[in-house]
Enzyme design. Structure first.
Site, PDB file in Angstrom:
ATOM      1  N   ASP A  19      48.377  49.098  44.844  1.00  0.00           N
ATOM      2  CA  ASP A  19      47.767  49.809  45.970  1.00  0.00           C
ATOM      3  C   ASP A  19      48.805  50.219  47.014  1.00  0.00           C
ATOM      4  OD1 ASP A  19      48.428  47.365  47.031  1.00  0.00           O
ATOM      5  OD2 ASP A  19      46.477  46.983  47.960  1.00  0.00           O
ATOM      6  N   THR A  38      49.980  41.421  46.619  1.00  0.00           N
ATOM      7  CA  THR A  38      48.774  40.955  47.293  1.00  0.00           C
ATOM      8  C   THR A  38      48.586  39.496  46.905  1.00  0.00           C
ATOM      9  OG1 THR A  38      47.700  43.125  47.307  1.00  0.00           O
ATOM     10  CG2 THR A  38      46.261  41.195  47.446  1.00  0.00           C
ATOM     11  N   GLU A  64      37.222  40.094  47.167  1.00  0.00           N
ATOM     12  CA  GLU A  64      38.674  40.214  47.115  1.00  0.00           C
ATOM     13  C   GLU A  64      39.257  39.752  45.782  1.00  0.00           C
ATOM     14  OE1 GLU A  64      41.107  41.231  49.659  1.00  0.00           O
ATOM     15  OE2 GLU A  64      39.279  42.282  50.165  1.00  0.00           O
TER      16      GLU A  64
END
Length: 296
Positions: A88, A93, A70
């Site tokens: 994305d 994020t 990640e």
């Protein structure tokens, strides 16, 4: 140099001993004692001591692997403060497993953080996050200063912030992955494969046959799992299916899903396949106990 955040297990990393990870003890784990020793486990034989909820050493290994995938950082304690819009279409994020502002896990996180510390820096964003989650939006509308507030929370209120992230990690992701691994009679390796998938694809809301006719790019963990069981004759390793074949079929579904996601969005270069190739290698090596060293 290409930014590898949220992309790949890049380079050769060896988790040769537990010693590099022993300092990675988070707020809600500091009181853990007498953790049962992990024992060898055959597929289909459920031993609670071999699952993340009770086995701290195994949890550290799995979290290090997922953290490397990640955030390209196997020392996952560094990932609590991470925040970035990686393009994305999920907004920001952030955090230990990549909570996103366009989905409900970030809402769950801020809501629980508010319970722990009602005066935290992120509280004022809860309403905007609920709206963005409802819309599934990548927008930053209402999130002005959110990234700075995230960093401030990590710096100035770390214990509470870590507790909040760990709570959502456990309740939204780990518990579900562990229960599914138990239900399907998977080994420690299978548990890691499931947990990595649920972090990447989201838990989903189970609907019988929900994956059929649905764009694979939108498959959740539930749909990946059900399609694998269907391809295995309605059975899992708990019912006698070979775990190596079962896990490879599951990863085939993940390859298909990520490939379709990339085809649907030509600008998306964030989802390469290194993490899946690493899992395939562990399966090929028959390292079902995730024994150290783990080279990838």
């Amino acid at each position: 140099m290409k930014n590898t955040m949220k992309i790949a297990l890049s380079g050769a990393i060896a988790l040769s001993t537990l010693s590099p990870l022993t300092n990675v003890v988070h707020a809600e784990e500091q009181q853990e004692q007498n953790i049962p020793k992990q024992t060898s486990q055959k597929a289909g034989n459920v031993n609670d001591n071999n699952y993340m909820e009770k086995n701290f050493d195994l949890r550290k290994r799995i979290m290090a692997l997922v953290g490397a995938a990640e955030n390209t950082n196997s020392n996952y304690s560094n990932n609590y403060s991470y925040i970035e819009d990686i393009g994305d279409h999920r907004g920001y994020t952030a955090g230990i497993i990549g909570f996103t502002t366009g989905t409900d896990d970030m809402v769950h996180l801020v809501k629980h953080y508010n319970k722990i510390n009602p005066n935290n820096d992120l509280k004022k964003y809860e309403g905007a996050l609920k709206q963005l989650s409802k819309e599934g939006s990548e927008s930053h509308k209402g999130l002005e200063g959110f990234d700075k507030a995230w960093k401030n929370a990590s710096k100035n209120d770390r214990d509470n912030f870590v507790k909040a992230q760990n709570y959502v990690l456990k309740h939204d992701y780990m518990d579900k992955a562990v229960q599914a691994a138990k239900d399907d009679g998977l080994s420690q390796l299978g548990q890691y494969v499931y947990f990595d998938a649920i972090v990447k694809h989201g838990p989903g809301e189970f609907k019988q046959g929900g994956y059929k006719g649905k764009d694979p790019a939108d498959w959740s963990f539930d749909e990946l799992r059900e399609s694998t069981i269907d391809k295995s004759g309605g059975k899992s390793p708990k019912n006698g299916v070979n775990e190596e074949d079962f896990l490879n079929a599951f990863l085939d579904g993940r390859f298909k899903s990520i490939q379709k996601e990339n085809e649907n969005d030509e600008s998306n270069d964030n989802d390469v396949f290194d993490r899946l190739k690493t899992q395939q290698q562990f399966i090929k090596d028959k390292n079902f106990d995730l024994k150290l060293p783990l080279d990838f």
